[in-house]
Motif scaffolding. Structure first.
Motif, PDB file in Angstrom:
ATOM      1  N   PHE A 193       0.843  -1.204   0.000  1.00  0.00           N
ATOM      2  CA  PHE A 193       0.000   0.000   0.000  1.00  0.00           C
ATOM      3  C   PHE A 193       0.875   1.250   0.000  1.00  0.00           C
ATOM      4  O   PHE A 193       0.683   2.170  -0.812  1.00  0.00           O
ATOM      5  N   ARG A 194       1.842   1.309   0.909  1.00  0.00           N
ATOM      6  CA  ARG A 194       2.675   2.512   1.054  1.00  0.00           C
ATOM      7  C   ARG A 194       3.539   2.748  -0.185  1.00  0.00           C
ATOM      8  O   ARG A 194       3.672   3.885  -0.646  1.00  0.00           O
ATOM      9  N   ARG A 195       4.126   1.673  -0.755  1.00  0.00           N
ATOM     10  CA  ARG A 195       4.984   1.845  -1.929  1.00  0.00           C
ATOM     11  C   ARG A 195       4.179   2.326  -3.127  1.00  0.00           C
ATOM     12  O   ARG A 195       4.634   3.184  -3.890  1.00  0.00           O
ATOM     13  N   CYS A 196       2.956   1.749  -3.300  1.00  0.00           N
ATOM     14  CA  CYS A 196       2.109   2.181  -4.415  1.00  0.00           C
ATOM     15  C   CYS A 196       1.767   3.670  -4.295  1.00  0.00           C
ATOM     16  O   CYS A 196       1.863   4.422  -5.269  1.00  0.00           O
ATOM     17  N   PHE A 197       1.413   4.111  -3.076  1.00  0.00           N
ATOM     18  CA  PHE A 197       0.999   5.502  -2.870  1.00  0.00           C
ATOM     19  C   PHE A 197       2.202   6.449  -2.935  1.00  0.00           C
ATOM     20  O   PHE A 197       2.140   7.509  -3.575  1.00  0.00           O
ATOM     21  N   ILE A 206       1.581  -1.960  -8.590  1.00  0.00           N
ATOM     22  CA  ILE A 206       2.261  -3.160  -8.082  1.00  0.00           C
ATOM     23  C   ILE A 206       1.329  -4.339  -8.280  1.00  0.00           C
ATOM     24  O   ILE A 206       0.121  -4.241  -8.027  1.00  0.00           O
ATOM     25  N   GLN A 207       1.911  -5.455  -8.683  1.00  0.00           N
ATOM     26  CA  GLN A 207       1.101  -6.669  -8.890  1.00  0.00           C
ATOM     27  C   GLN A 207       1.847  -7.874  -8.323  1.00  0.00           C
ATOM     28  O   GLN A 207       3.047  -8.017  -8.532  1.00  0.00           O
ATOM     29  N   ARG A 208       1.103  -8.710  -7.622  1.00  0.00           N
ATOM     30  CA  ARG A 208       1.689  -9.959  -7.114  1.00  0.00           C
ATOM     31  C   ARG A 208       0.583 -10.941  -6.750  1.00  0.00           C
ATOM     32  O   ARG A 208      -0.588 -10.557  -6.609  1.00  0.00           O
ATOM     33  N   LEU A 221      -5.133 -15.158  -5.160  1.00  0.00           N
ATOM     34  CA  LEU A 221      -5.532 -13.879  -5.752  1.00  0.00           C
ATOM     35  C   LEU A 221      -4.356 -13.263  -6.495  1.00  0.00           C
ATOM     36  O   LEU A 221      -3.211 -13.317  -6.032  1.00  0.00           O
ATOM     37  N   LEU A 222      -4.671 -12.662  -7.658  1.00  0.00           N
ATOM     38  CA  LEU A 222      -3.706 -11.820  -8.351  1.00  0.00           C
ATOM     39  C   LEU A 222      -4.068 -10.383  -7.970  1.00  0.00           C
ATOM     40  O   LEU A 222      -5.077  -9.837  -8.434  1.00  0.00           O
ATOM     41  N   VAL A 223      -3.276  -9.786  -7.097  1.00  0.00           N
ATOM     42  CA  VAL A 223      -3.601  -8.474  -6.518  1.00  0.00           C
ATOM     43  C   VAL A 223      -2.826  -7.397  -7.280  1.00  0.00           C
ATOM     44  O   VAL A 223      -1.605  -7.506  -7.472  1.00  0.00           O
ATOM     45  N   THR A 224      -3.573  -6.343  -7.698  1.00  0.00           N
ATOM     46  CA  THR A 224      -2.966  -5.208  -8.402  1.00  0.00           C
ATOM     47  C   THR A 224      -3.281  -3.932  -7.624  1.00  0.00           C
ATOM     48  O   THR A 224      -4.450  -3.631  -7.356  1.00  0.00           O
ATOM     49  N   VAL A 241      -5.776   4.616  -3.475  1.00  0.00           N
ATOM     50  CA  VAL A 241      -5.133   3.403  -3.993  1.00  0.00           C
ATOM     51  C   VAL A 241      -6.253   2.418  -4.283  1.00  0.00           C
ATOM     52  O   VAL A 241      -7.008   2.041  -3.378  1.00  0.00           O
ATOM     53  N   MET A 242      -6.369   2.070  -5.582  1.00  0.00           N
ATOM     54  CA  MET A 242      -7.408   1.125  -5.995  1.00  0.00           C
ATOM     55  C   MET A 242      -6.769  -0.261  -6.074  1.00  0.00           C
ATOM     56  O   MET A 242      -5.707  -0.434  -6.673  1.00  0.00           O
ATOM     57  N   VAL A 243      -7.434  -1.248  -5.446  1.00  0.00           N
ATOM     58  CA  VAL A 243      -6.899  -2.602  -5.372  1.00  0.00           C
ATOM     59  C   VAL A 243      -7.823  -3.548  -6.118  1.00  0.00           C
ATOM     60  O   VAL A 243      -9.002  -3.688  -5.766  1.00  0.00           O
ATOM     61  N   HIS A 244      -7.267  -4.187  -7.191  1.00  0.00           N
ATOM     62  CA  HIS A 244      -7.994  -5.216  -7.937  1.00  0.00           C
ATOM     63  C   HIS A 244      -7.535  -6.578  -7.411  1.00  0.00           C
ATOM     64  O   HIS A 244      -6.329  -6.829  -7.290  1.00  0.00           O
TER      65      HIS A 244
END
Length: 674
Positions: free
Chosen positions: A84-88, A94-96, A111-114, A123-126
């Motif tokens: 979360f912090r790195r994306c923001f 970021i995807q993993r 889950l494939l989290v993006t 921060v939108m999380v798919h």
């Protein structure tokens, strides 16, 4: 008009913006991938929105988490908070992949989290559910791994080859036998790997499979790197989806090793058989107690022939107390033991009996199943006789030790007492129960002596010899007594196992030494006091001595002149019993010159006349029986008189001889009257 136009444009723009937002909102809500919107509040990310797919995957539970922070929901997953912090902070995506257990349903899903940064503070999380895809991938990987493991774990060389003789696949075993790894040979032709004549012969077999469409097996001999190899090769066609033969799979079994192994096995069997025949006496018994095999040394030891034993029940041939019981060695091995040892006595056909140490262990088949037992026999008859002699010797030693009036002991290498004789317990106050419960020799000495013993024991065990050593031994009551200890090594089978010793009570000697020292000091003092008077007394004593000698001479002369002639006349005519009395009278007359009775009464004032008479008879060497006849009393009464005399002379509980004491009193008188 201008203002109206501007107002209309603003209204139209606002309407278009709302339409766009509604469209985006509808797209957001309708996205097939569960999506969550998190807003930065300056301290943490807060869940502010989610789409319909999120509602579906959480079964509506997501509605209860709106307003919750990321730290509250993912506190146990610090890697998620970090993402979360790195994306923001980096304003990047970021995807993993993660394995996540939903808090709303408890389901664990792949889950494939993006993570996507949405300016200015979202921060939108798919979270795409890839569980089924992962399962399919894992199943495929497992299938491929099983196939690869099957091929690679096979002990045969496996390869595929096309109609042109080019290797398409080769397993590790095949490549290793060729001296490399699969990458060294795949995409190479037979002619690049084998000599020309070998490649032509093998390619002929491959071509036959392509042409006939049927499998083919052959025995081939290949020369590779100067080594002759023999193979049994099976070739089978591999068809594509249209049924056309696309390639040939070959399985080549190296019969070189098999034939070599067969030769080795035959040689090993020959060697094993020789070893079995030359080994200690051995037999093999199956699960039903049937004798399967015996060796030559067994036949010789037990005086039996193979044909007399093979096929018969062991308990019929050599019945014993263990037969048909749970203690039978076969029963114990079948019950799970890997080894069993016991002693057995066997009576031979010639009537002699031997003692054997029997070792039993499982007799297994190729698959590890227990088929019976193998027993080996060691003749321990001589050893048992030696042990019995040793036991009897030790019994004699212990019996002798118990008779001794000194302490006899044995200790092991650590100083633990392993034996003590009867007198030891009387002397120290300890009991046999104390010994059995664990008594160490270091407990029996004062601290200074204990350190000396600790130093000497290793030296004694190493063979160093010491004379008698003085120590202070502590009895059980706490009193210390001086002792002298003599000790030596106990050696069994060439190994020093402990020490054996004797303890002598040194109390009397120490007391005597102390009394002697005191007496010596007194003597020196008396000597100093008597030196001054010695000269004067010497003259007086000389005069007295002269007078005593003259008196003795006169008395003796009177006896010789007046009494002895009469006594001799009586002796000549007296009976045997009277003669004894007359001889005593003569002897006593001789003693008149030496005042023996006076000296005896000074030593024991309360002696009776009869006791004094018996003392004189004892000095004259009359036996108790002779004294009894002379005095007309029993021998038992004489013994009682002797005991009374010893008691009055202070000789009770001593080993001093009565006649020696009486003679010493007489001899001292003679010496003093000389």
């Amino acid at each position: 008009m201008a203002n109206e136009r501007e107002l209309n444009e603003k209204a139209e723009a606002s309407q278009n913006r709302r339409a766009t937002e509604e469209m985006l909102r509808a797209q957001y809500k309708g996205m097939p991938v569960p999506t969550y919107s998190w807003k930065w509040n300056g301290d943490d990310f807060v869940l502010v929105d989610y789409n319909d797919a999120a509602i579906e995957i959480t079964k509506g539970g997501i509605t209860d988490f709106v307003g919750r922070t990321a730290r509250e929901m993912y506190g146990e997953m610090p890697e998620v908070l970090d993402e979360f912090r790195r994306c923001f902070t980096d304003k990047t995506s970021i995807q993993r992949e993660i394995l996540y257990t939903f808090k709303t349903t408890g389901d664990a899903r792949h889950l494939l989290v993006t993570y996507i940064y949405v300016p200015p503070d979202l921060v939108m999380v798919h979270t795409e559910d890839i569980t089924e895809r992962r399962k399919a991938q894992m199943a495929l990987a497992e299938s491929e791994e099983r196939y690869r493991s099957l091929v690679e774990s096979a002990r045969e060389s496996i390869f595929t080859i096309d109609r042109h003789g080019t290797f398409l696949f080769m397993n590790d075993i095949a490549a290793a036998r060729l001296g490399g790894v699969p990458e060294d040979f795949v995409r190479k032709t037979m002619w690049e790997i084998f000599p020309d004549h070998v490649a032509k012969k093998q390619m002929a077999s491959v071509s036959e499979v392509f042409e006939s469409g049927e499998g083919f097996m052959s025995e081939t001999v290949t020369e590779l790197r100067g080594r002759k190899l023999e193979y049994t090769t099976t070739l089978q066609p591999i068809r594509d989806h249209s049924g056309r033969i696309a390639s040939v799979v070959g399985i080549a079994r190296d019969s070189t090793d098999r034939k070599l192994a067969e030769e080795k096995a035959e040689h090993a069997h020959f060697e094993t058989n020789q070893i079995f025949e030359a080994a200690t006496p051995m037999n093999v018994i199956d699960r039903d107690f049937n004798m399967l095999r015996i060796n030559d040394t067994f036949s010789a030891l037990f005086q039996v022939k193979r044909e007399e034993v093979i096929g018969k029940k062991c308990y019929d041939l050599w019945p014993g107390p263990l037969c048909r019981t749970s203690k039978c060695p076969l029963e114990r091995i079948l019950d799970g033991r890997e080894y069993h040892e016991y002693e057995d006595n066997v009576k031979l056909p010639d009537g002699t009996e031997i003692s054997s140490l029997v070792s039993a262990f499982p007799y297994r088949g190729p698959d590890g199943e227990i088929l019976g037992i193998v027993e080996s026999f060691t003749d321990i008859t001589d050893r048992k006789k030696t042990e019995e002699r040793l036991r009897l010797s030790e019994e004699k030693f212990r019996e002798l030790a118990d008779l001794l009036p000194q302490t006899v002991f044995e200790v092991d290498r650590e100083g633990n007492l392993t034996f003590a004789n009867r007198y030891s317990f009387e002397f120290t106050g300890y009991t046999r129960e104390d010994l059995d419960s664990g008594l160490n020799i270091f407990q029996l000495f004062v601290s200074d002596d204990r350190r000396m013993i600790e130093d000497r024991i290793p030296r004694l065990l190493a063979g160093e010899v010491f004379g008698g050593s003085e120590y202070a031994l502590i009895r059980k009551d706490g009193n210390a007594v001086p002792v002298i200890i003599y000790s030596s090594r106990i050696v069994r089978d060439g190994e020093t196992v402990g020490l054996r010793g004797i303890v002598i009570d040194n109390t009397e000697r120490k007391t005597a030494e102390n009394e002697l020292r005191i007496a010596y000091d007194k003597l020196k003092e008396e000597q100093r006091r008597l030196v001054d008077t010695n000269i004067a007394l010497r003259e007086v004593l000389g005069q007295i001595d002269a007078e005593k000698k003259e008196m003795k001479r006169r008395i003796q002369a009177s006896i010789d002149r007046l009494v002895l002639p009469i006594l001799h006349t009586l002796q000549a005519n007296a009976s045997v019993e009277d003669k004894v009395y007359l001889d005593m009278i003569e002897k006593n007359l001789e003693d008149l010159a030496v005042p023996f009775v006076s000296a005896l009464e000074k030593r024991a004032r309360n002696l009776t006349p009869k006791e004094i008479l018996i003392c004189k008879m004892i000095i004259d060497e009359l036996s108790s029986k002779e004294i009894a006849v002379c005095l007309n009393i029993s021998v038992l009464t004489v013994h009682k008189f002797r005991q009374h005399i010893r008691k009055k002379l202070g000789l009770t509980n001593t080993k001093e001889n009565l006649i020696s004491i009486l003679r010493s009193i007489r001899d001292d008188l003679f010496e003093n009257n000389e």
